[in-house]
Write a protein that holds these residues in place. Structure first.
Motif, PDB file in Angstrom:
ATOM      1  N   ARG A  54       0.822  -1.215   0.000  1.00  0.00           N
ATOM      2  CA  ARG A  54       0.000   0.000   0.000  1.00  0.00           C
ATOM      3  C   ARG A  54       0.859   1.269   0.000  1.00  0.00           C
ATOM      4  O   ARG A  54       0.373   2.349  -0.315  1.00  0.00           O
ATOM      5  N   ARG A  55       2.119   1.142   0.367  1.00  0.00           N
ATOM      6  CA  ARG A  55       2.994   2.332   0.383  1.00  0.00           C
ATOM      7  C   ARG A  55       3.178   2.923  -1.006  1.00  0.00           C
ATOM      8  O   ARG A  55       3.533   4.080  -1.144  1.00  0.00           O
ATOM      9  N   THR A  56       2.963   2.125  -2.030  1.00  0.00           N
ATOM     10  CA  THR A  56       3.135   2.644  -3.393  1.00  0.00           C
ATOM     11  C   THR A  56       1.790   3.034  -4.022  1.00  0.00           C
ATOM     12  O   THR A  56       1.746   3.470  -5.161  1.00  0.00           O
ATOM     13  N   SER A  57       0.713   2.880  -3.263  1.00  0.00           N
ATOM     14  CA  SER A  57      -0.611   3.215  -3.780  1.00  0.00           C
ATOM     15  C   SER A  57      -0.835   4.730  -3.727  1.00  0.00           C
ATOM     16  O   SER A  57      -0.211   5.432  -2.934  1.00  0.00           O
ATOM     17  N   ASP A  62      -4.124   4.754   1.960  1.00  0.00           N
ATOM     18  CA  ASP A  62      -2.888   3.970   1.843  1.00  0.00           C
ATOM     19  C   ASP A  62      -1.649   4.823   2.082  1.00  0.00           C
ATOM     20  O   ASP A  62      -0.597   4.319   2.458  1.00  0.00           O
ATOM     21  N   ARG A  63      -1.771   6.125   1.830  1.00  0.00           N
ATOM     22  CA  ARG A  63      -0.613   7.016   1.984  1.00  0.00           C
ATOM     23  C   ARG A  63      -0.391   7.421   3.435  1.00  0.00           C
ATOM     24  O   ARG A  63       0.525   8.144   3.753  1.00  0.00           O
ATOM     25  N   SER A  64      -1.265   6.972   4.311  1.00  0.00           N
ATOM     26  CA  SER A  64      -1.090   7.214   5.751  1.00  0.00           C
ATOM     27  C   SER A  64      -0.458   5.972   6.372  1.00  0.00           C
ATOM     28  O   SER A  64      -0.918   4.853   6.144  1.00  0.00           O
ATOM     29  N   GLY A  65       0.575   6.188   7.174  1.00  0.00           N
ATOM     30  CA  GLY A  65       1.224   5.074   7.878  1.00  0.00           C
ATOM     31  C   GLY A  65       0.337   4.486   8.965  1.00  0.00           C
ATOM     32  O   GLY A  65       0.643   3.435   9.527  1.00  0.00           O
ATOM     33  N   ILE A  76     -14.133   3.169  10.627  1.00  0.00           N
ATOM     34  CA  ILE A  76     -14.647   4.534  10.481  1.00  0.00           C
ATOM     35  C   ILE A  76     -14.937   4.716   8.992  1.00  0.00           C
ATOM     36  O   ILE A  76     -14.110   4.321   8.158  1.00  0.00           O
ATOM     37  N   PRO A  77     -16.120   5.264   8.646  1.00  0.00           N
ATOM     38  CA  PRO A  77     -16.427   5.424   7.219  1.00  0.00           C
ATOM     39  C   PRO A  77     -15.319   6.219   6.522  1.00  0.00           C
ATOM     40  O   PRO A  77     -14.851   7.237   7.048  1.00  0.00           O
ATOM     41  N   ARG A  78     -14.903   5.742   5.394  1.00  0.00           N
ATOM     42  CA  ARG A  78     -13.811   6.343   4.631  1.00  0.00           C
ATOM     43  C   ARG A  78     -13.979   7.855   4.474  1.00  0.00           C
ATOM     44  O   ARG A  78     -13.031   8.621   4.628  1.00  0.00           O
ATOM     45  N   ALA A  79     -15.221   8.294   4.209  1.00  0.00           N
ATOM     46  CA  ALA A  79     -15.460   9.723   3.959  1.00  0.00           C
ATOM     47  C   ALA A  79     -15.208  10.574   5.201  1.00  0.00           C
ATOM     48  O   ALA A  79     -14.991  11.782   5.099  1.00  0.00           O
ATOM     49  N   ALA A  85      -1.462  12.294   5.994  1.00  0.00           N
ATOM     50  CA  ALA A  85      -0.394  11.384   5.561  1.00  0.00           C
ATOM     51  C   ALA A  85       0.634  11.166   6.671  1.00  0.00           C
ATOM     52  O   ALA A  85       1.843  11.169   6.443  1.00  0.00           O
ATOM     53  N   GLU A  86       0.108  10.984   7.897  1.00  0.00           N
ATOM     54  CA  GLU A  86       0.945  10.728   9.056  1.00  0.00           C
ATOM     55  C   GLU A  86       1.540   9.315   9.020  1.00  0.00           C
ATOM     56  O   GLU A  86       1.075   8.465   8.263  1.00  0.00           O
ATOM     57  N   GLY A  87       2.540   9.112   9.855  1.00  0.00           N
ATOM     58  CA  GLY A  87       3.045   7.747  10.056  1.00  0.00           C
ATOM     59  C   GLY A  87       4.081   7.283   9.059  1.00  0.00           C
ATOM     60  O   GLY A  87       4.541   6.146   9.134  1.00  0.00           O
TER      61      GLY A  87
END
Ligand code: F0G
Length: 401
Positions: A54-57, A62-65, A76-79, A85-87
């Protein structure tokens, strides 16, 4: 991989209907407890590989650690997810320092490299997302500076009002500037962090309380354990060393490692060492003495951990019992020396984070950390968080040359 969690009391284990208030039966803190999973090691390896990919997504979650591990987080609902982009933080090897300490390996997980400059972002993305999903219009916390800065940023992203209760004249200037930059409403308290937190408790119905007594915070922060293990290709270190204030972070790391073990991602637990500043070490005292924690009037230059009545002490004690961990206290001068060393390695951190290296030095001289040990220190805050401390430490180092 399917993991099921139940919200329940961390003390008496009574299931809890909602996360906002402490346990109705005994008053202790709530937690999301992992139901005994039945996973095959093969399945765990596949999950770890999927999360790594997911790190390359390009997907925001996926861009959050943190949200990369969403199967292991409250749903939690995605919206409603509020992320910066922490972590995505580095694990720095410091071989020269390891050699000086006489250990096999030392690395520094720098959680100060998060969007607002501290580890708090890992937990805050989950706490603010949960509050946002529940329709909250405001968030509140008591803080020595970092929690409030993090809350202010995430709340602003969710169009929520952030109320920061901070002890007047007792927090670093950069932290005060940062939370105001994100638009926080300051509620300065004449007194300590502990006084601020005491004032705040009981106001759960007015705004979402996002201190680490909030179980969502712990779920986000436990991801530090996964991030660290992933960066080490799932090789478990012998020791993980972390500064202790309110003890939410120690509790979260312990929980993360225990869940990684229960899910088959690792085969043993690392031992956790919690390091407190000598003038704010009630947890060290209660582990030595037994019984109930006796609050102290906190006194330390490491302002982030100037906390005399840590709310998560029972959780942290249980985690140390589970992993054969220890808690020790170090002096402010030892913290300053350690800060100078970490700065001198080109990495830098705020004083509270440097308590880790001061602690490792102590645990080496007592022989608790052995010569063949692999050690990870968790740096919790960025060097720019406390400029006054950096100038003081640099002056001290230059004077001793
Ligand atoms: N390190 C830093 C840089 C911190 O800001 C804190 C806590 C800690 C360590 C201790 O973590 O409380 O989970 O044991 N800062 C809180 C705040 C209290 O308000 O920013 P803990």
């Amino acid at each position: 991989m399917i993991a099921n969690y139940t919200l329940r009391c961390s003390g008496c284990k009574t299931p809890a209907p909602r996360s906002e208030q402490p346990c109705a039966a005994c008053g202790d803190l709530l937690e999301f407890s992992l139901e005994a999973p039945n996973v095959r090691r093969e399945e765990a390896r596949e999950y770890a590989a999927e999360v790594l990919a997911r790190r390359t997504s390009l997907d925001a979650l996926d861009r959050s650690g943190v949200w990369r591990w969403r199967e292991l987080l409250p749903s939690i609902p995605r919206a409603a997810v509020v992320t910066l982009a922490e972590g995505n933080v580095p694990l720095y090897d410091v071989p020269q320092l390891a050699e000086e300490l006489g250990i096999r390996n030392l690395s520094l997980l720098h959680l100060g490299m998060n969007p607002t400059g501290s580890f708090k972002d890992l937990g805050m993305t989950v706490a603010i997302s949960a509050a946002h999903a529940a329709g909250a219009s405001s968030a509140i916390c008591a803080s020595t500076g970092n929690t409030a800065s993090s809350m202010a940023a995430y709340a602003a992203r969710a169009n929520m009002t952030a109320y920061a209760m901070v002890p007047r004249a007792k927090i670093a200037a950069a932290k005060l500037a940062q939370m105001r930059d994100y638009g926080a409403q300051l509620l300065e308290v004449d007194g300590s962090f502990d006084d601020a937190l005491a004032t705040l408790l009981g106001r759960e119905n007015e705004a979402a309380v996002v201190n680490s007594i909030n179980p969502y915070r712990i779920e986000g922060q436990k991801c530090a354990a996964f991030i660290m293990l992933e960066a080490r290709a799932w090789n478990v270190p012998d020791w993980v060393v972390v500064p202790g204030g309110n003890l939410g972070n120690s509790s979260a790391l312990g929980k993360g490692f225990r869940e990684a073990l229960a899910l088959g991602l690792i085969e043993r637990l690392p031992r956790i060492a919690v390091v407190q500043a000598q003038g704010a070490a009630p947890f060290v005292a209660v582990l030595d003495r037994g019984g109930e924690l006796i609050p102290v009037a906190a006194q330390t230059r490491a302002s982030a951990i100037a906390i005399g009545s840590p709310k998560s002490w029972r959780k942290a004690r249980a985690e140390l019992e589970a992993c054969k961990g220890v808690a020790i206290a170090v002096s402010d001068d030892e913290i300053d020396d350690a800060k100078a060393t970490i700065g001198g390695a080109g990495i830098g951190c705020e004083p509270a984070s440097a308590a880790t290296l001061a602690g490792i030095r102590r645990l080496r001289s007592s022989g608790t950390i052995a010569t063949d040990a692999e050690v990870v220190a968790v740096l919790t805050g960025h060097v720019l968080k406390d400029g006054e401390a950096s100038l003081r430490v640099a002056d001290r180092r230059d004077a001793s040359r």
